[in-house]
Enzyme design. Sequence first.
Site, PDB file in Angstrom:
ATOM      1  CE1 TYR A  95      -4.313  -0.946  -0.014  1.00 22.24           C
ATOM      2  CE2 TYR A  95      -3.518  -2.977   1.157  1.00 22.24           C
ATOM      3  CZ  TYR A  95      -4.276  -2.671   0.124  1.00 22.24           C
ATOM      4  OH  TYR A  95      -5.113  -3.452  -0.311  1.00 22.24           O
ATOM      5  CD  GLU A 137      -6.773  -5.914   1.031  1.00 20.71           C
ATOM      6  OE1 GLU A 137      -5.157  -6.037   0.977  1.00 20.71           O
ATOM      7  OE2 GLU A 137      -7.476  -5.052   0.054  1.00 20.71           O
ATOM      8  NE  ARG A 204      -3.661 -13.208 -17.385  1.00 14.20           N
ATOM      9  CZ  ARG A 204      -2.157 -12.232 -17.120  1.00 14.20           C
ATOM     10  NH1 ARG A 204      -2.003 -12.590 -15.854  1.00 14.20           N
ATOM     11  NH2 ARG A 204      -1.552 -11.719 -17.630  1.00 14.20           N
ATOM     12  CE1 TYR A 206      -8.771 -18.063 -16.816  1.00 16.94           C
ATOM     13  CE2 TYR A 206      -6.977 -18.667 -15.793  1.00 16.94           C
ATOM     14  CZ  TYR A 206      -7.343 -18.070 -17.018  1.00 16.94           C
ATOM     15  OH  TYR A 206      -6.692 -17.256 -17.538  1.00 16.94           O
ATOM     16  CB  THR A 280     -17.158 -19.954 -15.401  1.00 22.39           C
ATOM     17  OG1 THR A 280     -17.409 -18.253 -15.194  1.00 22.39           O
ATOM     18  CG2 THR A 280     -16.370 -20.612 -16.736  1.00 22.39           C
ATOM     19  CG  PHE A 398     -15.518 -12.927 -15.836  1.00 25.71           C
ATOM     20  CD1 PHE A 398     -15.657 -12.377 -14.810  1.00 25.71           C
ATOM     21  CD2 PHE A 398     -15.454 -13.695 -17.354  1.00 25.71           C
ATOM     22  CE1 PHE A 398     -16.244 -14.430 -14.894  1.00 25.71           C
ATOM     23  CE2 PHE A 398     -16.286 -14.953 -16.507  1.00 25.71           C
ATOM     24  CZ  PHE A 398     -16.827 -15.084 -15.182  1.00 25.71           C
TER      25      PHE A 398
END
Length: 406
Positions: A95, A137, A204, A206, A280, A398
Amino acid sequence: MPTTAQTDIVKSTIPVLRQHGETLTRHFYARLFAHHPEVRHYFNPAHQRSGGQQRALAGAILAYAQHIDDPAALADAIEVIAQKHASLTIQPEHYPIVGEHLLASIREVLGDAATDEVLDAWAAAYGELARVFIERERTIYAEQREHQGWAGFKPFTIVRRERESDNIVSLYLVPADGSEPPAHLPGQYVSIRVQDADGHTAMRNYSLSNAPGAAAYRISVKREAGDGEAPGGDVSNRIHDDLAQGDRIELSPPCGAFTLELPESADKPLVFIAGGIGATPLVSMAHAALHASPSQPVIFIQAVRHGGLRPFTRELETLASRHPNFSLHVCLSEPGEADGAGDSGIKRGELEPADLERWIGGWGATYYFCGPLPMMSRIDRMLETRGVAAGDRRYECFGPAQPLAA
């Protein structure tokens, strides 16, 4: 925490952010990558090339300025971003790096308009936003360790490959240590970490397309072939061309805020509208909904260009044959000669309001939809025009999240 005066200063920058927001974020990313090339692998280069990442960040900065004195209005957006950060294992030490280059970009792009007072106000505002993200987080990572058994990236083995359509392949993945994959929430995604064609680390996201609690995670990946204007997807092509049964890749735990919530009434239909690869997360949701209730009406609508691009055909048709409360409809916008011939469940053409009226029998339903942004914008306008409440219109983008009204 910004003072009242600093909050007012941040709000005063709204007009300049509207006018120069994308210029600012393009400058920011160029500056960040020039000074810290090691963070590049946290970002999808395709989204950088398309400008989607820059537009999304510009929109987020503007939204923060507009609602800085009403944090509750930003809660949903913060959760979406925090989940994405957790999937990529973003850490507190990242950050200050982002803050340094964002403030420097404000000074360099806005010039004389970036007074010391403006920079101090934005530094305080960014510090507070970073604190919110870091705390959320940290909680997500703790929940992952407690409920899913791991945080960060963990090796998984590809135990099966399966072609779903002309341009989509599924990988079935199990933990390399022999443990069972913990059940995910329907709609969640994982991040994978692989080496791209140039040997660089790439990550990535998915969606998990399998039923929750299955023996293996399933990701279903569309080949991004590219064209003369846009290059192909580095990772999607690697998955299609190179990864085989027995290979290993790394996964982070399931994340995501786009998850299934069953309506309180078992009579209220659930409607899933999938555009192409957007099926998906919705396939996983459909499995979960049918498992949870034998009576909840579940309507699944697939929109693709032609039959060769339609994923999960056999799986969805099997669900329709086994569950009386499940109905399946397909819209083919550019059908081939044989597509849908003699099949009453297939429409040759775009999805229209009359189709929803015919298939759903009204509009009193909860809608989940996912697919290309123009398609989702059209669906959202269609539903809003018909009086479907915002809480019953749920969607996922997405890539970088963008408002459908944009």
